[in-house]
Design an enzyme around this catalytic site. Structure first.
Site, mmCIF file in Angstrom:
data_model
loop_
_atom_site.group_PDB
_atom_site.id
_atom_site.type_symbol
_atom_site.label_atom_id
_atom_site.label_comp_id
_atom_site.label_asym_id
_atom_site.label_seq_id
_atom_site.Cartn_x
_atom_site.Cartn_y
_atom_site.Cartn_z
ATOM 1 N N MET A 18 -24.322 -18.196 -14.993
ATOM 2 C CA MET A 18 -23.456 -19.334 -15.292
ATOM 3 C C MET A 18 -22.586 -19.001 -16.500
ATOM 4 O O MET A 18 -22.948 -18.180 -17.345
ATOM 5 C CB MET A 18 -24.288 -20.584 -15.566
ATOM 6 C CG MET A 18 -24.974 -21.154 -14.338
ATOM 7 S SD MET A 18 -25.882 -22.693 -14.662
ATOM 8 C CE MET A 18 -24.540 -23.814 -15.079
ATOM 9 N N PHE A 19 -21.412 -19.624 -16.557
ATOM 10 C CA PHE A 19 -20.466 -19.491 -17.664
ATOM 11 C C PHE A 19 -19.843 -18.096 -17.752
ATOM 12 O O PHE A 19 -19.353 -17.695 -18.804
ATOM 13 C CB PHE A 19 -21.126 -19.848 -19.010
ATOM 14 C CG PHE A 19 -21.935 -21.115 -18.966
ATOM 15 C CD1 PHE A 19 -21.316 -22.344 -18.767
ATOM 16 C CD2 PHE A 19 -23.306 -21.080 -19.103
ATOM 17 C CE1 PHE A 19 -22.059 -23.515 -18.714
ATOM 18 C CE2 PHE A 19 -24.060 -22.234 -19.053
ATOM 19 C CZ PHE A 19 -23.438 -23.457 -18.856
ATOM 20 N N GLY A 21 -17.415 -17.063 -15.448
ATOM 21 C CA GLY A 21 -16.081 -17.081 -14.852
ATOM 22 C C GLY A 21 -16.036 -16.825 -13.358
ATOM 23 O O GLY A 21 -14.988 -16.462 -12.823
ATOM 24 N N ASP A 89 -17.806 -21.454 -2.736
ATOM 25 C CA ASP A 89 -18.320 -21.476 -4.106
ATOM 26 C C ASP A 89 -19.777 -21.912 -4.110
ATOM 27 O O ASP A 89 -20.258 -22.550 -3.167
ATOM 28 C CB ASP A 89 -17.484 -22.431 -4.960
ATOM 29 C CG ASP A 89 -17.647 -22.178 -6.448
ATOM 30 O OD1 ASP A 89 -18.079 -21.069 -6.826
ATOM 31 O OD2 ASP A 89 -17.321 -23.094 -7.241
ATOM 32 N N GLU A 90 -20.490 -21.573 -5.208
ATOM 33 C CA GLU A 90 -21.901 -21.917 -5.389
ATOM 34 C C GLU A 90 -22.733 -21.500 -4.168
ATOM 35 O O GLU A 90 -23.520 -22.276 -3.629
ATOM 36 C CB GLU A 90 -22.054 -23.421 -5.663
ATOM 37 C CG GLU A 90 -21.317 -23.901 -6.892
ATOM 38 C CD GLU A 90 -21.842 -23.312 -8.196
ATOM 39 O OE1 GLU A 90 -22.934 -22.714 -8.183
ATOM 40 O OE2 GLU A 90 -21.143 -23.448 -9.219
ATOM 41 N N ALA A 91 -22.557 -20.256 -3.767
ATOM 42 C CA ALA A 91 -23.231 -19.753 -2.567
ATOM 43 C C ALA A 91 -24.745 -19.774 -2.689
ATOM 44 O O ALA A 91 -25.456 -19.819 -1.687
ATOM 45 C CB ALA A 91 -22.756 -18.330 -2.270
ATOM 46 N N CYS A 178 -28.389 -12.828 -22.966
ATOM 47 C CA CYS A 178 -28.455 -11.398 -22.679
ATOM 48 C C CYS A 178 -29.886 -11.016 -22.312
ATOM 49 O O CYS A 178 -30.804 -11.838 -22.361
ATOM 50 C CB CYS A 178 -27.986 -10.591 -23.889
ATOM 51 S SG CYS A 178 -29.120 -10.679 -25.293
ATOM 52 N N CYS A 181 -32.379 -11.745 -25.278
ATOM 53 C CA CYS A 181 -32.607 -13.139 -25.674
ATOM 54 C C CYS A 181 -33.134 -14.014 -24.533
ATOM 55 O O CYS A 181 -33.564 -15.147 -24.779
ATOM 56 C CB CYS A 181 -31.321 -13.744 -26.223
ATOM 57 S SG CYS A 181 -30.706 -12.944 -27.728
#
Length: 208
Positions: A18-19, A21, A89-91, A178, A181
């Site tokens: 998520m986030f 792009g 989208d959102e497959a 990442c 984290c």
């Protein structure tokens, strides 16, 4: 990857956390197809109603009109077969049937562009994206920015909620992390740092 033979179909997959792009890139490619005067159709799952009931929407608020389907098989029922380019989208919310649907559309000569999460909140491959990657002619892996350290982020961290695989949410429920984290699942700390930072202090008796 540039595919120039207009007589064949193919599958393009845009995947990442998520986030990162994904929807923005999907919208960019679909708009380029529209500029090229190609007939374009866009689909998204009904479960994704975070920002709009009838549009695909990026976190940066780019929007594109879409049809809403309850499952992947419904795409085959609703498609205008004159369409040349199909955007999905959102497959990751579409289920395993999407693999067969995408294959059939590509075999019929259509350009199929699919965006979705490739891993879940536990860091596991998120079906049906792994199988779609195996069948795709073109693959784009997008990365976000880790909100904790600023390094490239490939994971989606769930901050709260249930242990169900699919829980629709945005910045209030998820953040990009990442490899270092990322905490698989839901973080165990009693109160996350970002919650404490945003908490409004209650007035004390001395401040009255």
């Amino acid at each position: 990857m540039d595919i120039i033979n207009a007589n064949i179909g193919w599958i393009e997959v845009i995947c990442g956390p998520m986030f990162s792009g994904k929807s923005e890139e999907l919208i960019r490619r679909l708009r380029r197809a529209m500029i090229a005067r190609k007939r374009v159709e866009v689909f998204k799952p009904a479960i994704d109603d975070r920002y709009s009931d009838c549009e695909i929407v990026s976190h940066g608020d780019l929007r594109l009109k879409s049809q809403v389907v309850s499952h992947a098989g419904e795409i085959m029922e609703r498609i205008d077969w004159r369409s040349e380019v199909l955007g999905i989208d959102e497959a990751n919310f579409m289920g395993p049937q999407l693999v067969d649907v995408a294959q059939r559309l590509a075999d019929s000569g259509k350009q199929v562009i699919i965006a979705g999460l490739d891993t879940d909140y536990l860091g596991r491959p998120f079906p049906p994206i792994p199988d779609l990657l195996a069948h795709a002619e073109s693959i784009t892996k997008t990365l976000a920015i880790c909100v904790r350290c600023g390094n490239p982020a490939k994971h989606t961290q769930r901050l709260r909620g249930s242990d169900d695989l699919i829980v629709v949410g945005a910045a209030d429920m998820y953040e990009a992390r990442c490899r270092r984290c990322f905490e698989p699942g839901i973080p165990k700390q009693a109160e996350l740092d970002f919650v404490r930072a945003r908490r409004v202090e209650k007035p004390t008796a001395n401040s009255q």
